[in-house]
Scaffold this motif. Structure first.
Motif, PDB file in Angstrom:
ATOM      1  N   THR A   1       0.834  -1.195   0.000  1.00 18.82           N
ATOM      2  CA  THR A   1       0.000   0.000   0.000  1.00 18.82           C
ATOM      3  C   THR A   1       0.870   1.247   0.000  1.00 18.82           C
ATOM      4  N   THR A   2       0.522   2.217  -0.808  1.00 26.19           N
ATOM      5  CA  THR A   2       1.178   3.527  -0.754  1.00 26.19           C
ATOM      6  C   THR A   2       0.465   4.377   0.280  1.00 26.19           C
ATOM      7  N   ILE A   3       1.218   4.845   1.277  1.00 25.88           N
ATOM      8  CA  ILE A   3       0.581   5.645   2.328  1.00 25.88           C
ATOM      9  C   ILE A   3       0.872   7.139   2.174  1.00 25.88           C
ATOM     10  N   VAL A   4       2.052   7.497   1.652  1.00 22.79           N
ATOM     11  CA  VAL A   4       2.364   8.887   1.331  1.00 22.79           C
ATOM     12  C   VAL A   4       2.601   8.936  -0.167  1.00 22.79           C
ATOM     13  N   PRO A   5       1.668   9.481  -0.935  1.00 20.40           N
ATOM     14  CA  PRO A   5       1.745   9.377  -2.388  1.00 20.40           C
ATOM     15  C   PRO A   5       2.843  10.227  -3.003  1.00 20.40           C
ATOM     16  N   SER A   6       3.130   9.907  -4.241  1.00 20.26           N
ATOM     17  CA  SER A   6       4.174  10.597  -4.993  1.00 20.26           C
ATOM     18  C   SER A   6       3.974  12.105  -4.967  1.00 20.26           C
TER      19      SER A   6
ATOM     20  N   GLU B   1       8.665   5.728  15.305  1.00 21.61           N
ATOM     21  CA  GLU B   1       8.714   6.113  16.711  1.00 21.61           C
ATOM     22  C   GLU B   1       7.566   5.409  17.427  1.00 21.61           C
ATOM     23  N   ALA B   2       7.912   4.421  18.260  1.00 25.52           N
ATOM     24  CA  ALA B   2       6.907   3.513  18.800  1.00 25.52           C
ATOM     25  C   ALA B   2       6.053   4.128  19.895  1.00 25.52           C
ATOM     26  N   VAL B   3       6.573   5.115  20.616  1.00 32.05           N
ATOM     27  CA  VAL B   3       5.800   5.709  21.713  1.00 32.05           C
ATOM     28  C   VAL B   3       4.662   6.570  21.157  1.00 32.05           C
ATOM     29  N   GLY B   4       5.002   7.508  20.299  1.00 33.76           N
ATOM     30  CA  GLY B   4       3.986   8.357  19.680  1.00 33.76           C
ATOM     31  C   GLY B   4       3.322   7.729  18.480  1.00 33.76           C
ATOM     32  N   ARG B   5       3.894   6.580  17.996  1.00 33.79           N
ATOM     33  CA  ARG B   5       3.383   5.827  16.858  1.00 33.79           C
ATOM     34  C   ARG B   5       3.231   6.731  15.627  1.00 33.79           C
ATOM     35  N   LYS B   6       4.380   7.254  15.220  1.00 28.33           N
ATOM     36  CA  LYS B   6       4.459   8.058  14.010  1.00 28.33           C
ATOM     37  C   LYS B   6       5.691   7.653  13.209  1.00 28.33           C
TER      38      LYS B   6
ATOM     39  N   ASP C   1      13.945  14.459   4.247  1.00 30.20           N
ATOM     40  CA  ASP C   1      13.595  14.719   2.847  1.00 30.20           C
ATOM     41  C   ASP C   1      14.740  15.529   2.232  1.00 30.20           C
ATOM     42  N   ARG C   2      15.573  14.858   1.462  1.00 28.24           N
ATOM     43  CA  ARG C   2      16.846  15.439   1.032  1.00 28.24           C
ATOM     44  C   ARG C   2      16.669  16.709   0.195  1.00 28.24           C
ATOM     45  N   GLU C   3      16.228  16.559  -1.041  1.00 31.52           N
ATOM     46  CA  GLU C   3      16.042  17.744  -1.881  1.00 31.52           C
ATOM     47  C   GLU C   3      14.876  18.614  -1.420  1.00 31.52           C
ATOM     48  N   GLY C   4      13.991  18.045  -0.617  1.00 32.67           N
ATOM     49  CA  GLY C   4      12.940  18.849  -0.011  1.00 32.67           C
ATOM     50  C   GLY C   4      13.456  19.745   1.092  1.00 32.67           C
ATOM     51  N   MET C   5      14.682  19.460   1.568  1.00 33.74           N
ATOM     52  CA  MET C   5      15.350  20.282   2.584  1.00 33.74           C
ATOM     53  C   MET C   5      14.502  20.395   3.841  1.00 33.74           C
ATOM     54  N   ARG C   6      14.039  19.240   4.323  1.00 32.30           N
ATOM     55  CA  ARG C   6      13.155  19.265   5.483  1.00 32.30           C
ATOM     56  C   ARG C   6      13.167  17.925   6.207  1.00 32.30           C
ATOM     57  N   VAL C   7      12.676  17.948   7.436  1.00 36.91           N
ATOM     58  CA  VAL C   7      12.404  16.750   8.216  1.00 36.91           C
ATOM     59  C   VAL C   7      10.898  16.687   8.400  1.00 36.91           C
ATOM     60  N   MET C   8      10.310  15.497   8.164  1.00 33.92           N
ATOM     61  CA  MET C   8       8.859  15.368   8.116  1.00 33.92           C
ATOM     62  C   MET C   8       8.390  14.201   8.988  1.00 33.92           C
ATOM     63  N   ARG C   9       7.086  14.168   9.239  1.00 34.61           N
ATOM     64  CA  ARG C   9       6.493  13.038   9.930  1.00 34.61           C
ATOM     65  C   ARG C   9       5.045  12.888   9.506  1.00 34.61           C
TER      66      ARG C   9
ATOM     67  N   GLY D   1      -0.265   7.310   6.932  1.00 39.39           N
ATOM     68  CA  GLY D   1       0.142   8.323   5.965  1.00 39.39           C
ATOM     69  C   GLY D   1      -0.589   9.641   6.092  1.00 39.39           C
ATOM     70  N   SER D   2      -1.520   9.738   6.995  1.00 39.10           N
ATOM     71  CA  SER D   2      -2.264  10.986   7.163  1.00 39.10           C
ATOM     72  C   SER D   2      -1.464  11.983   7.994  1.00 39.10           C
ATOM     73  N   ASN D   3      -1.942  13.225   8.007  1.00 33.86           N
ATOM     74  CA  ASN D   3      -1.375  14.287   8.830  1.00 33.86           C
ATOM     75  C   ASN D   3       0.129  14.459   8.603  1.00 33.86           C
ATOM     76  N   VAL D   4       0.520  14.621   7.342  1.00 36.52           N
ATOM     77  CA  VAL D   4       1.933  14.861   7.024  1.00 36.52           C
ATOM     78  C   VAL D   4       2.323  16.257   7.507  1.00 36.52           C
ATOM     79  N   GLU D   5       3.406  16.327   8.284  1.00 42.98           N
ATOM     80  CA  GLU D   5       3.868  17.587   8.853  1.00 42.98           C
ATOM     81  C   GLU D   5       5.331  17.830   8.492  1.00 42.98           C
ATOM     82  N   THR D   6       5.703  19.089   8.340  1.00 43.66           N
ATOM     83  CA  THR D   6       7.100  19.486   8.210  1.00 43.66           C
ATOM     84  C   THR D   6       7.556  20.064   9.537  1.00 43.66           C
TER      85      THR D   6
END
Length: 301
Positions: free
Chosen positions: A77-82, A94-99, A104-112, A117-122
């Motif tokens: 299953t694709t959870i975070v689409p192209s 991360e097992a405690v918060g379950r995320k 993200d290299r060329e995106g120049m960011r850290v995400m979760r 796959g819902s609630n994508v955050e930078t």
């Protein structure tokens, strides 16, 4: 009687992009997924019975994604689409918060995101636009999370063999009223590194481990340092050397072992202090991410 069995889940970026499983001694290689679009980071949620991985895609096209399968390779299953993430690299469950967290290299960011796959955050944004993207010092690659300490760790690799790599940390969540691009809690732990890639944490011993693909003698190594290094102590301990473009790392603290991959196609194991180094697989293609898991008989082993 319940039987615990150790497994390694490994990504191969060559050969059309594959995810395979082996025993902790390198035996029993089994392909679970093929046709991955340059897979890089892998994480396992044993309790839910899922394996997650990132697909870098084609960096110039901003088409990275994240997928999931069951432990036996079923129900892909694709959870975070192209396109939702640009070039996702290391993936951390991360097992405690379950995320899920990733660099993200060329995106120049850290995400979760959530595990579906819902609630994508930078959480961290180190640059914006094509001009910033040319600066490899802004590229976020490795990621790890310390829920007990409340910190998010990541690496910014810098140019290849450039000696401008960094490892940084900040709070797991954005400070109130601040943005991912302008948060005040970022701390540089190490800088001037050859080319730091993937990160792992030994929570019990409060140690940070990472691979480095830069020039020897400090590059193509596995390193470790205290997660909270004193201001006067900024020299990491080199544990393994002579890797062939080291990239993936996973720890088994209970067993006292680490497992490491390189783009030359080897899987290495060693003690957590770097002793008793062994190659358990060689010439396996361009290997990237690796994850260690203890499975229970009858649950996708």
């Amino acid at each position: 009687m319940t039987q615990r069995q150790e497994r390694l889940f490994v990504l191969e970026a060559s050969g059309g992009g594959r995810l395979f499983r082996v025993n902790a001694d390198g035996s029993g290689k089994t392909f679970l997924v093929t046709g991955c679009r340059v897979p890089d980071g892998v994480a396992v949620d044993v309790a839910a019975g899922h394996i997650y991985w990132t697909n870098m895609g084609v960096p110039a096209e901003n088409d990275g994604s994240i997928e999931r399968v069951d432990l036996d390779g079923g129900n892909r299953t694709t959870i975070v689409p192209s396109g939702v993430t640009h070039t996702p690299k290391q993936l951390h469950f991360e097992a405690v918060g379950r995320k899920l967290y990733w660099g993200d290299r060329e995106g120049m960011r850290v995400m979760r995101c959530e595990l579906d796959g819902s609630n994508v955050e930078t959480l961290v944004q180190t640059g914006q636009g094509a001009d910033d993207r040319e600066d490899e010092r802004r590229w976020c690659v490795g990621v790890a999370v310390d829920p007990a300490g409340g910190h998010l760790y990541w690496s910014q690799k810098g140019p290849s063999d450039g000696g401008e790599g960094k490892i940084l940390r900040a709070g797991i969540d954005l400070p109130d009223g601040q943005s991912a691009a302008e948060r005040s809690d970022i701390e540089v732990l190490f800088e001037g590194l050859p080319e730091p890639i993937d990160l792992e944490l030994d929570h019990a011993q409060r140690l940070l481990y990472w691979t480095d693909r830069g020039d020897p003698p400090r590059g193509n190594t596995v390193n470790r340092a205290p997660m909270h290094p004193p201001n006067a102590v900024r020299s990491p301990e080199i544990l393994l050397t002579h890797l062939m473009e080291g990239i993936g790392i996973t720890l088994d603290p209970d067993g006292g072992r680490m497992y490491v991959t390189d783009l030359g196609g080897s899987v290495y194991t060693a003690g957590l202090d770097g002793s008793d180094r062994k190659e358990i697989l060689v010439a396996q293609g361009n290997l990237t991410g690796i994850a260690h898991a203890v499975l229970v008989t009858g649950k996708g082993v």
